[in-house]
Design a protein around this motif. Sequence first.
Motif, PDB file in Angstrom:
ATOM      1  N   ARG A  53      17.104  55.629  25.991  1.00 30.37           N
ATOM      2  CA  ARG A  53      16.511  57.057  26.743  1.00 30.37           C
ATOM      3  C   ARG A  53      14.835  57.025  26.101  1.00 30.37           C
ATOM      4  NH1 ARG A  53      17.708  60.629  30.242  1.00 30.37           N
ATOM      5  NH2 ARG A  53      17.082  62.632  29.983  1.00 30.37           N
ATOM      6  N   VAL A  54      14.107  57.027  26.989  1.00 30.87           N
ATOM      7  CA  VAL A  54      12.749  57.463  26.714  1.00 30.87           C
ATOM      8  C   VAL A  54      12.391  58.743  27.268  1.00 30.87           C
ATOM      9  CG1 VAL A  54      10.309  56.673  26.980  1.00 30.87           C
ATOM     10  CG2 VAL A  54      12.095  54.959  27.023  1.00 30.87           C
ATOM     11  N   LEU A  55      11.783  59.689  26.509  1.00 31.06           N
ATOM     12  CA  LEU A  55      11.237  60.930  26.701  1.00 31.06           C
ATOM     13  C   LEU A  55       9.814  61.072  26.840  1.00 31.06           C
ATOM     14  CD1 LEU A  55      13.772  62.896  24.182  1.00 31.06           C
ATOM     15  CD2 LEU A  55      14.176  62.379  26.824  1.00 31.06           C
ATOM     16  N   HIS A  64      10.144  64.590  30.766  1.00 30.44           N
ATOM     17  CA  HIS A  64      10.791  63.767  31.625  1.00 30.44           C
ATOM     18  C   HIS A  64      11.648  62.722  30.916  1.00 30.44           C
ATOM     19  CE1 HIS A  64       8.632  65.687  34.965  1.00 30.44           C
ATOM     20  NE2 HIS A  64       7.576  65.668  34.050  1.00 30.44           N
ATOM     21  N   GLY A  65      12.910  62.693  31.168  1.00 28.85           N
ATOM     22  CA  GLY A  65      13.857  61.526  30.558  1.00 28.85           C
ATOM     23  C   GLY A  65      14.082  60.529  31.451  1.00 28.85           C
ATOM     24  N   VAL A  66      14.070  59.502  31.042  1.00 26.25           N
ATOM     25  CA  VAL A  66      14.490  58.072  31.833  1.00 26.25           C
ATOM     26  C   VAL A  66      15.329  57.317  30.957  1.00 26.25           C
ATOM     27  CG1 VAL A  66      13.288  56.098  32.689  1.00 26.25           C
ATOM     28  CG2 VAL A  66      11.832  58.017  32.470  1.00 26.25           C
ATOM     29  N   ASP A  67      16.527  57.014  31.587  1.00 25.95           N
ATOM     30  CA  ASP A  67      17.425  56.174  31.086  1.00 25.95           C
ATOM     31  C   ASP A  67      17.019  54.926  31.361  1.00 25.95           C
ATOM     32  OD1 ASP A  67      19.132  58.373  30.065  1.00 25.95           O
ATOM     33  OD2 ASP A  67      19.897  58.572  32.298  1.00 25.95           O
ATOM     34  N   VAL A  68      16.934  54.010  30.318  1.00 25.40           N
ATOM     35  CA  VAL A  68      16.545  52.705  30.423  1.00 25.40           C
ATOM     36  C   VAL A  68      17.567  51.500  29.758  1.00 25.40           C
ATOM     37  CG1 VAL A  68      14.095  53.468  30.264  1.00 25.40           C
ATOM     38  CG2 VAL A  68      15.375  52.725  28.153  1.00 25.40           C
ATOM     39  N   GLN A  89      15.559  57.170  40.902  1.00 27.08           N
ATOM     40  CA  GLN A  89      14.680  57.774  39.785  1.00 27.08           C
ATOM     41  C   GLN A  89      15.492  58.128  38.689  1.00 27.08           C
ATOM     42  OE1 GLN A  89      11.574  58.858  40.927  1.00 27.08           O
ATOM     43  NE2 GLN A  89      11.952  57.281  42.400  1.00 27.08           N
ATOM     44  N   GLY A  90      14.816  58.252  37.719  1.00 28.11           N
ATOM     45  CA  GLY A  90      15.237  58.812  36.510  1.00 28.11           C
ATOM     46  C   GLY A  90      15.881  57.467  35.521  1.00 28.11           C
ATOM     47  N   GLN A  91      15.459  56.396  35.987  1.00 28.09           N
ATOM     48  CA  GLN A  91      15.891  54.903  35.424  1.00 28.09           C
ATOM     49  C   GLN A  91      14.868  54.004  35.308  1.00 28.09           C
ATOM     50  OE1 GLN A  91      19.502  53.577  36.836  1.00 28.09           O
ATOM     51  NE2 GLN A  91      20.588  55.407  37.004  1.00 28.09           N
ATOM     52  N   GLY A  92      14.915  53.124  34.480  1.00 26.92           N
ATOM     53  CA  GLY A  92      13.886  52.064  34.132  1.00 26.92           C
ATOM     54  C   GLY A  92      14.242  51.102  33.137  1.00 26.92           C
ATOM     55  N   MET A  93      13.492  50.333  32.902  1.00 24.34           N
ATOM     56  CA  MET A  93      13.567  49.222  32.066  1.00 24.34           C
ATOM     57  C   MET A  93      12.608  49.216  30.920  1.00 24.34           C
ATOM     58  SD  MET A  93      14.105  45.173  32.286  1.00 24.34           S
ATOM     59  CE  MET A  93      15.698  45.369  32.813  1.00 24.34           C
ATOM     60  N   LEU A  94      12.817  49.050  29.708  1.00 20.45           N
ATOM     61  CA  LEU A  94      11.873  49.325  28.588  1.00 20.45           C
ATOM     62  C   LEU A  94      11.823  48.140  27.922  1.00 20.45           C
ATOM     63  CD1 LEU A  94      10.081  51.139  26.752  1.00 20.45           C
ATOM     64  CD2 LEU A  94      12.151  51.277  25.135  1.00 20.45           C
ATOM     65  N   PHE A  95      10.601  47.355  27.740  1.00 18.03           N
ATOM     66  CA  PHE A  95      10.276  46.161  27.308  1.00 18.03           C
ATOM     67  C   PHE A  95      10.124  46.145  25.733  1.00 18.03           C
ATOM     68  CE2 PHE A  95      10.075  45.533  31.790  1.00 18.03           C
ATOM     69  CZ  PHE A  95      10.618  44.440  31.992  1.00 18.03           C
ATOM     70  N   ILE A 163       2.875  62.279  34.896  1.00 15.99           N
ATOM     71  CA  ILE A 163       2.723  61.453  33.530  1.00 15.99           C
ATOM     72  C   ILE A 163       1.544  60.574  33.786  1.00 15.99           C
ATOM     73  CG2 ILE A 163       3.664  59.365  32.022  1.00 15.99           C
ATOM     74  CD1 ILE A 163       5.400  61.926  32.099  1.00 15.99           C
ATOM     75  N   LYS A 164       0.430  60.642  32.505  1.00 19.42           N
ATOM     76  CA  LYS A 164      -0.647  59.973  32.622  1.00 19.42           C
ATOM     77  C   LYS A 164      -0.834  59.408  31.254  1.00 19.42           C
ATOM     78  CE  LYS A 164      -2.824  63.570  35.570  1.00 19.42           C
ATOM     79  NZ  LYS A 164      -2.353  63.004  36.775  1.00 19.42           N
ATOM     80  N   ARG A 165      -2.029  58.655  31.383  1.00 14.65           N
ATOM     81  CA  ARG A 165      -2.361  58.011  30.228  1.00 14.65           C
ATOM     82  C   ARG A 165      -2.927  58.934  29.135  1.00 14.65           C
ATOM     83  NH1 ARG A 165      -8.268  55.711  28.703  1.00 14.65           N
ATOM     84  NH2 ARG A 165      -7.889  53.987  27.126  1.00 14.65           N
ATOM     85  N   GLY A 166      -2.504  58.822  27.964  1.00 14.01           N
ATOM     86  CA  GLY A 166      -2.642  59.733  26.917  1.00 14.01           C
ATOM     87  C   GLY A 166      -1.410  60.415  26.431  1.00 14.01           C
ATOM     88  N   GLY A 167      -0.650  60.554  27.208  1.00 12.90           N
ATOM     89  CA  GLY A 167       0.818  61.369  27.042  1.00 12.90           C
ATOM     90  C   GLY A 167       1.617  60.521  25.996  1.00 12.90           C
ATOM     91  N   THR A 168       2.541  61.173  25.813  1.00 11.38           N
ATOM     92  CA  THR A 168       3.524  60.670  24.508  1.00 11.38           C
ATOM     93  C   THR A 168       4.832  60.488  25.243  1.00 11.38           C
ATOM     94  OG1 THR A 168       4.135  62.948  23.908  1.00 11.38           O
ATOM     95  CG2 THR A 168       2.205  62.131  22.849  1.00 11.38           C
ATOM     96  N   ALA A 169       5.390  59.287  24.348  1.00 10.83           N
ATOM     97  CA  ALA A 169       6.644  58.882  24.622  1.00 10.83           C
ATOM     98  C   ALA A 169       7.321  58.977  23.468  1.00 10.83           C
ATOM     99  CB  ALA A 169       6.860  57.367  25.002  1.00 10.83           C
ATOM    100  N   ARG A 170       8.842  59.490  23.242  1.00 12.93           N
ATOM    101  CA  ARG A 170       9.686  59.268  22.316  1.00 12.93           C
ATOM    102  C   ARG A 170      10.871  58.439  22.708  1.00 12.93           C
ATOM    103  NH1 ARG A 170       9.211  64.794  22.600  1.00 12.93           N
ATOM    104  NH2 ARG A 170      11.589  65.084  23.136  1.00 12.93           N
ATOM    105  N   PHE A 171      11.398  57.756  21.921  1.00  7.88           N
ATOM    106  CA  PHE A 171      12.441  56.802  22.080  1.00  7.88           C
ATOM    107  C   PHE A 171      13.692  57.367  21.412  1.00  7.88           C
ATOM    108  CE2 PHE A 171       8.457  54.567  21.669  1.00  7.88           C
ATOM    109  CZ  PHE A 171       8.497  53.987  23.117  1.00  7.88           C
ATOM    110  N   GLN A 172      15.089  57.151  22.222  1.00  8.13           N
ATOM    111  CA  GLN A 172      16.301  57.549  21.482  1.00  8.13           C
ATOM    112  C   GLN A 172      17.242  56.296  21.730  1.00  8.13           C
ATOM    113  OE1 GLN A 172      17.541  61.153  24.025  1.00  8.13           O
ATOM    114  NE2 GLN A 172      16.531  62.423  22.565  1.00  8.13           N
TER     115      GLN A 172
END
Length: 181
Positions: A53-55, A64-68, A89-95, A163-172
């Motif tokens: 999960r990426v927050l 915003h949470g994304v299940d990846v 929506q709410g899903q993705g892929m994390l490389f 969501i914009k450039r400069g924002g933050t991401a946390r990984f779970q």
Amino acid sequence: MSGRGWARALWAVVGLASFQAPEARDKPVAAPTRTGTDVTAKEAVGPKLPRARVLLEGADGVVHGVDVEVAATSDARTRGLMWREELPQGQGMLFIFPGEEEIQAFWMRNTLIPLDLLFINAAGRIVGIVENAAPRSLVRRQVGIPSRYVLEVPGGWCQKTGIKRGGTARFQGLEHIRVSY
């Protein structure tokens, strides 16, 4: 054998190893072929990818949470979201890329849906976004800033969520995922 004797013996072996019979000298050498299945082929089936999960924090402070699915191997990163007909929506892929941060570039070959690509550095900062990357394109998509992660989400998602450039991401859930070349 003296140092000079070893050197002569080594040169003799190298000379024999590089010798080609006269009839073989003018023949073209075949390029090495890749063994195994082409992971970009439509019919290729890879292993089930690990999930996490990426927050992401939007400009408005809302998270915003994304299940990846996590692409942490070379084959998984190469395949990516190719041939997928939808991405809810709410899903993705994390490389995840091994080693030092580098400038990452993506194309949309065999990708059937528009995507937003979020480039994220090792500190969890969104260093750039490519919005609505056109499907089936060979154009290299990049932001020119080194990153360790790239998150693909449905096209238009960043605009919709703020969501914009400069924002933050946390990984779970990445703690037990092995990243390889």
